[in-house]
Scaffold this motif. Structure first.
Motif, PDB file in Angstrom:
ATOM      1  N   SER A   1      46.875  48.236  23.104  1.00 15.25           N
ATOM      2  CA  SER A   1      46.745  49.088  21.928  1.00 15.25           C
ATOM      3  C   SER A   1      46.430  48.302  20.662  1.00 15.25           C
ATOM      4  O   SER A   1      45.721  48.787  19.782  1.00 15.25           O
ATOM      5  CB  SER A   1      48.035  49.887  21.717  1.00 15.25           C
ATOM      6  N   SER A   2      46.946  47.076  20.557  1.00 17.58           N
ATOM      7  CA  SER A   2      46.809  46.315  19.311  1.00 17.58           C
ATOM      8  C   SER A   2      46.174  44.947  19.489  1.00 17.58           C
ATOM      9  O   SER A   2      45.766  44.324  18.513  1.00 17.58           O
ATOM     10  CB  SER A   2      48.188  46.136  18.658  1.00 17.58           C
ATOM     11  N   GLY A   3      46.090  44.457  20.733  1.00 17.65           N
ATOM     12  CA  GLY A   3      45.586  43.113  20.967  1.00 17.65           C
ATOM     13  C   GLY A   3      46.617  42.035  20.689  1.00 17.65           C
ATOM     14  O   GLY A   3      46.294  40.846  20.714  1.00 17.65           O
ATOM     15  N   LYS A   4      47.868  42.408  20.439  1.00 20.69           N
ATOM     16  CA  LYS A   4      48.911  41.438  20.132  1.00 20.69           C
ATOM     17  C   LYS A   4      49.214  40.596  21.359  1.00 20.69           C
ATOM     18  O   LYS A   4      49.421  41.103  22.454  1.00 20.69           O
ATOM     19  CB  LYS A   4      50.177  42.148  19.650  1.00 20.69           C
ATOM     20  N   LEU A   5      49.275  39.265  21.149  1.00 20.08           N
ATOM     21  CA  LEU A   5      49.508  38.337  22.257  1.00 20.08           C
ATOM     22  C   LEU A   5      50.931  38.464  22.778  1.00 20.08           C
ATOM     23  O   LEU A   5      51.894  38.482  22.011  1.00 20.08           O
ATOM     24  CB  LEU A   5      49.249  36.899  21.807  1.00 20.08           C
ATOM     25  N   LEU A   6      51.058  38.527  24.100  1.00 20.76           N
ATOM     26  CA  LEU A   6      52.361  38.578  24.756  1.00 20.76           C
ATOM     27  C   LEU A   6      52.710  37.222  25.372  1.00 20.76           C
ATOM     28  O   LEU A   6      53.709  36.600  25.019  1.00 20.76           O
ATOM     29  CB  LEU A   6      52.369  39.653  25.843  1.00 20.76           C
ATOM     30  N   VAL A   7      51.862  36.768  26.284  1.00 23.73           N
ATOM     31  CA  VAL A   7      52.103  35.534  27.027  1.00 23.73           C
ATOM     32  C   VAL A   7      50.773  34.844  27.281  1.00 23.73           C
ATOM     33  O   VAL A   7      49.743  35.512  27.470  1.00 23.73           O
ATOM     34  CB  VAL A   7      52.790  35.826  28.384  1.00 23.73           C
ATOM     35  N   SER A   8      50.795  33.526  27.284  1.00 21.74           N
ATOM     36  CA  SER A   8      49.597  32.760  27.656  1.00 21.74           C
ATOM     37  C   SER A   8      50.019  31.578  28.518  1.00 21.74           C
ATOM     38  O   SER A   8      51.146  31.087  28.408  1.00 21.74           O
ATOM     39  CB  SER A   8      48.852  32.272  26.410  1.00 21.74           C
ATOM     40  N   ALA A   9      49.115  31.117  29.379  1.00 23.38           N
ATOM     41  CA  ALA A   9      49.418  29.988  30.254  1.00 23.38           C
ATOM     42  C   ALA A   9      48.132  29.478  30.878  1.00 23.38           C
ATOM     43  O   ALA A   9      47.122  30.191  30.939  1.00 23.38           O
ATOM     44  CB  ALA A   9      50.413  30.380  31.345  1.00 23.38           C
ATOM     45  N   ASP A  10      48.171  28.224  31.346  1.00 22.65           N
ATOM     46  CA  ASP A  10      47.085  27.639  32.115  1.00 22.65           C
ATOM     47  C   ASP A  10      47.527  27.586  33.575  1.00 22.65           C
ATOM     48  O   ASP A  10      48.603  27.073  33.888  1.00 22.65           O
ATOM     49  CB  ASP A  10      46.751  26.230  31.628  1.00 22.65           C
ATOM     50  N   ILE A  11      46.685  28.112  34.454  1.00 21.16           N
ATOM     51  CA  ILE A  11      47.024  28.243  35.870  1.00 21.16           C
ATOM     52  C   ILE A  11      46.036  27.442  36.707  1.00 21.16           C
ATOM     53  O   ILE A  11      44.823  27.511  36.479  1.00 21.16           O
ATOM     54  CB  ILE A  11      46.969  29.716  36.326  1.00 21.16           C
ATOM     55  N   GLU A  12      46.546  26.678  37.661  1.00 24.47           N
ATOM     56  CA  GLU A  12      45.664  26.047  38.647  1.00 24.47           C
ATOM     57  C   GLU A  12      45.837  26.765  39.973  1.00 24.47           C
ATOM     58  O   GLU A  12      46.942  26.824  40.526  1.00 24.47           O
ATOM     59  CB  GLU A  12      45.970  24.557  38.815  1.00 24.47           C
ATOM     60  N   LEU A  13      44.748  27.319  40.468  1.00 27.90           N
ATOM     61  CA  LEU A  13      44.754  28.093  41.708  1.00 27.90           C
ATOM     62  C   LEU A  13      44.081  27.275  42.794  1.00 27.90           C
ATOM     63  O   LEU A  13      42.908  26.911  42.677  1.00 27.90           O
ATOM     64  CB  LEU A  13      44.009  29.417  41.507  1.00 27.90           C
ATOM     65  N   GLY A  14      44.838  26.946  43.848  1.00 28.04           N
ATOM     66  CA  GLY A  14      44.300  26.131  44.933  1.00 28.04           C
ATOM     67  C   GLY A  14      43.931  26.957  46.145  1.00 28.04           C
ATOM     68  O   GLY A  14      44.407  28.089  46.329  1.00 28.04           O
ATOM     69  N   PHE A  15      43.076  26.389  46.987  1.00 22.98           N
ATOM     70  CA  PHE A  15      42.690  27.017  48.249  1.00 22.98           C
ATOM     71  C   PHE A  15      43.317  26.211  49.378  1.00 22.98           C
ATOM     72  O   PHE A  15      43.180  24.986  49.426  1.00 22.98           O
ATOM     73  CB  PHE A  15      41.166  27.069  48.373  1.00 22.98           C
ATOM     74  N   VAL A  16      44.004  26.902  50.280  1.00 26.94           N
ATOM     75  CA  VAL A  16      44.850  26.243  51.264  1.00 26.94           C
ATOM     76  C   VAL A  16      44.430  26.628  52.679  1.00 26.94           C
ATOM     77  O   VAL A  16      44.235  27.810  52.985  1.00 26.94           O
ATOM     78  CB  VAL A  16      46.334  26.627  51.047  1.00 26.94           C
ATOM     79  N   ASN A  17      44.286  25.611  53.544  1.00 30.93           N
ATOM     80  CA  ASN A  17      43.979  25.826  54.955  1.00 30.93           C
ATOM     81  C   ASN A  17      45.205  26.341  55.707  1.00 30.93           C
ATOM     82  O   ASN A  17      46.332  26.236  55.216  1.00 30.93           O
ATOM     83  CB  ASN A  17      43.506  24.515  55.589  1.00 30.93           C
ATOM     84  N   PRO A  18      44.995  26.866  56.927  1.00 33.15           N
ATOM     85  CA  PRO A  18      46.138  27.372  57.705  1.00 33.15           C
ATOM     86  C   PRO A  18      47.205  26.317  57.973  1.00 33.15           C
ATOM     87  O   PRO A  18      48.382  26.639  58.098  1.00 33.15           O
ATOM     88  CB  PRO A  18      45.493  27.855  59.008  1.00 33.15           C
ATOM     89  N   ASP A  19      46.793  25.023  58.074  1.00 33.34           N
ATOM     90  CA  ASP A  19      47.766  23.963  58.349  1.00 33.34           C
ATOM     91  C   ASP A  19      48.453  23.450  57.089  1.00 33.34           C
ATOM     92  O   ASP A  19      49.261  22.523  57.140  1.00 33.34           O
ATOM     93  CB  ASP A  19      47.089  22.798  59.079  1.00 33.34           C
ATOM     94  N   GLY A  20      48.155  24.045  55.934  1.00 34.12           N
ATOM     95  CA  GLY A  20      48.788  23.643  54.688  1.00 34.12           C
ATOM     96  C   GLY A  20      48.026  22.611  53.892  1.00 34.12           C
ATOM     97  O   GLY A  20      48.396  22.311  52.754  1.00 34.12           O
ATOM     98  N   SER A  21      46.962  22.056  54.445  1.00 33.69           N
ATOM     99  CA  SER A  21      46.148  21.097  53.698  1.00 33.69           C
ATOM    100  C   SER A  21      45.261  21.835  52.699  1.00 33.69           C
ATOM    101  O   SER A  21      45.026  23.041  52.832  1.00 33.69           O
ATOM    102  CB  SER A  21      45.294  20.262  54.649  1.00 33.69           C
ATOM    103  N   MET A  22      44.777  21.110  51.705  1.00 34.82           N
ATOM    104  CA  MET A  22      43.920  21.723  50.703  1.00 34.82           C
ATOM    105  C   MET A  22      42.515  21.941  51.260  1.00 34.82           C
ATOM    106  O   MET A  22      41.933  21.057  51.895  1.00 34.82           O
ATOM    107  CB  MET A  22      43.858  20.849  49.449  1.00 34.82           C
ATOM    108  N   ALA A  23      41.968  23.129  51.036  1.00 36.00           N
ATOM    109  CA  ALA A  23      40.617  23.473  51.485  1.00 36.00           C
ATOM    110  C   ALA A  23      39.637  23.338  50.323  1.00 36.00           C
ATOM    111  O   ALA A  23      40.019  23.418  49.156  1.00 36.00           O
ATOM    112  CB  ALA A  23      40.596  24.907  52.015  1.00 36.00           C
ATOM    113  N   ARG A  24      38.388  23.130  50.643  1.00 42.90           N
ATOM    114  CA  ARG A  24      37.354  23.121  49.612  1.00 42.90           C
ATOM    115  C   ARG A  24      37.179  24.538  49.061  1.00 42.90           C
ATOM    116  O   ARG A  24      37.392  25.522  49.768  1.00 42.90           O
ATOM    117  CB  ARG A  24      36.021  22.622  50.181  1.00 42.90           C
ATOM    118  N   VAL A  25      36.802  24.616  47.797  1.00 41.75           N
ATOM    119  CA  VAL A  25      36.534  25.928  47.207  1.00 41.75           C
ATOM    120  C   VAL A  25      35.385  26.578  47.981  1.00 41.75           C
ATOM    121  O   VAL A  25      34.293  26.027  48.056  1.00 41.75           O
ATOM    122  CB  VAL A  25      36.169  25.802  45.714  1.00 41.75           C
TER     123      VAL A  25
END
Length: 378
Positions: free
Chosen positions: A192-216
């Motif tokens: 309604s007003s554009g008033k800021l509530l919360v802000s944050a920087d998020i890192e979103l990773g991609f994960v393989n079935p075995d728990g290792s990191m996958a390529r984007v």
């Protein structure tokens, strides 16, 4: 040039749900949604930020090109859901996605009738899922077992509280595309007003079935990664200081994602329970409230969530806190950790301030809290 994607639904919150005070605010939107054929539509488009503008509801307006998609009819019409993300258009650094929440529900709030602090990150997570495309994410999961998981949260700041019935707009800006993760700047504002509530920087990773990191994956139309640097599973570190409180928790099905990884929202709820135990449990929290003091979260940093081999459904975990007083005893900083046995699986630094409910000003924390912290240092 920055690109902007708007996500919205044509479903307005019913005025009957929240009483007369919201009737005037929702009347105009409700009048636009009388056609039942539009009740399950969700729209997404990419436009030039220079030639678009925000309407009062927070939705991007203007006609600068792009294509409209109609979402499947089974999507939840009570909450905004995205259509399938366009995999043919390139999403580059600086792209913005706008996601609307028509109204805060009771399930989103705490005992003060404001949004529970961890639920803003649930909103952020839904906004990113909508931006990436629900069907695209589902296809990726079912075909290759790859899923997304929050790796880090930094610079979390709470500026204002949304209340029951408020419409909230989430804006997500893509900051960086890495080999196996993406970084986003996210903010929640009152529609309604554009008033800021919360802000944050998020890192979103991609994960393989075995728990290792996958390529984007290529499914999302991301521009080529600007950096070839990848990330491994997070290395979590122990804070220095005496642990003042421990809280045992059990991981239930509602606390994990489709691959068994613990959700960041569940971790934040465990940490909230641990902080409440430090105050003295439910009874201690009630005594603080009756004393006219509210202990509220104002800052959130150094949040890390391990992936790797951790499949925690059914496990018994322990949340622990190292606590310190700052700024003339008005600020309490919790260095919080979550353990599975002797393995550290999540951590966060959460800063709280004490607010007088009488004049809504910062005040010294109750003696019952200060004595515990000072006693640990002596």
């Amino acid at each position: 040039m920055e690109a902007t994607v708007a996500l919205s639904t044509r479903v307005a919150p019913s005025a009957a749900l929240w009483g007369r005070r919201l009737h005037s605010a929702t009347r105009q939107t409700t009048n636009r949604t009388r056609d039942p054929r539009t009740q399950t539509q969700s729209r997404i488009r990419q436009t030039s930020a220079a030639s678009s503008n925000f309407s009062k509801s927070g939705v991007i307006s203007g006609r600068t090109g792009g294509k409209w998609w109609k979402s499947p009819s089974y999507l939840d019409v009570h909450r905004p859901c995205s259509a399938v993300a366009c995999t043919k258009q390139t999403v580059s650094i600086g792209s913005k996605f706008v996601y609307d929440i028509p109204g805060v529900y009771i399930e989103d709030t705490d005992c003060y009738e404001v949004v529970f602090y961890a639920n803003y990150f649930a909103f952020f997570e839904k906004a990113l899922q909508a931006a990436l495309g629900h069907k695209t994410l589902a296809s990726l999961l079912y075909s290759s077992g790859i899923t997304t998981n929050t790796l880090n949260i930094e610079n979390g700041k709470y500026a204002f509280a949304a209340r029951l019935g408020d419409a909230v707009t989430i804006e997500s800006k893509l900051l960086e595309i890495r080999t196996n993760s993406t970084r986003w700047e996210q903010s929640a504002t009152l529609s309604s007003s554009g008033k800021l509530l919360v802000s944050a920087d998020i890192e979103l990773g991609f994960v393989n079935p075995d728990g290792s990191m996958a390529r984007v994956p290529d499914n999302f139309g991301f521009a080529p990664a600007a950096s070839a640097e990848g990330v491994a599973a997070n290395e979590l570190t122990m804070p220095v200081g005496a642990v003042l409180v421990e809280t045992p928790v059990t991981v239930y099905a509602a606390d994990v994602g489709p691959t068994g990884l613990l959700s960041n929202n569940a971790v934040l709820r465990y940490f909230e329970r641990n902080r409440t135990d430090f105050i003295g449990g439910a009874r201690g929290l009630k005594e603080v409230q009756e004393a006219g003091v509210a202990v509220v979260v104002v800052r959130f940093s150094n949040a890390k969530f391990a992936v790797g081999e951790f499949r925690l459904l059914g496990e018994h975990l322990v949340a622990r806190s190292v606590v310190e007083l700052q700024r003339r005893d008005t600020t309490v900083v919790f260095h919080q950790m979550l353990f599975c046995g002797d393995k550290l699986v999540a951590q966060a630094d959460i800063t709280c301030v004490c607010i007088s409910q009488k004049n809504m000003r910062i005040c010294a924390c109750p003696d019952s809290i200060a004595v515990k912290i000072r006693g640990a240092k002596e």
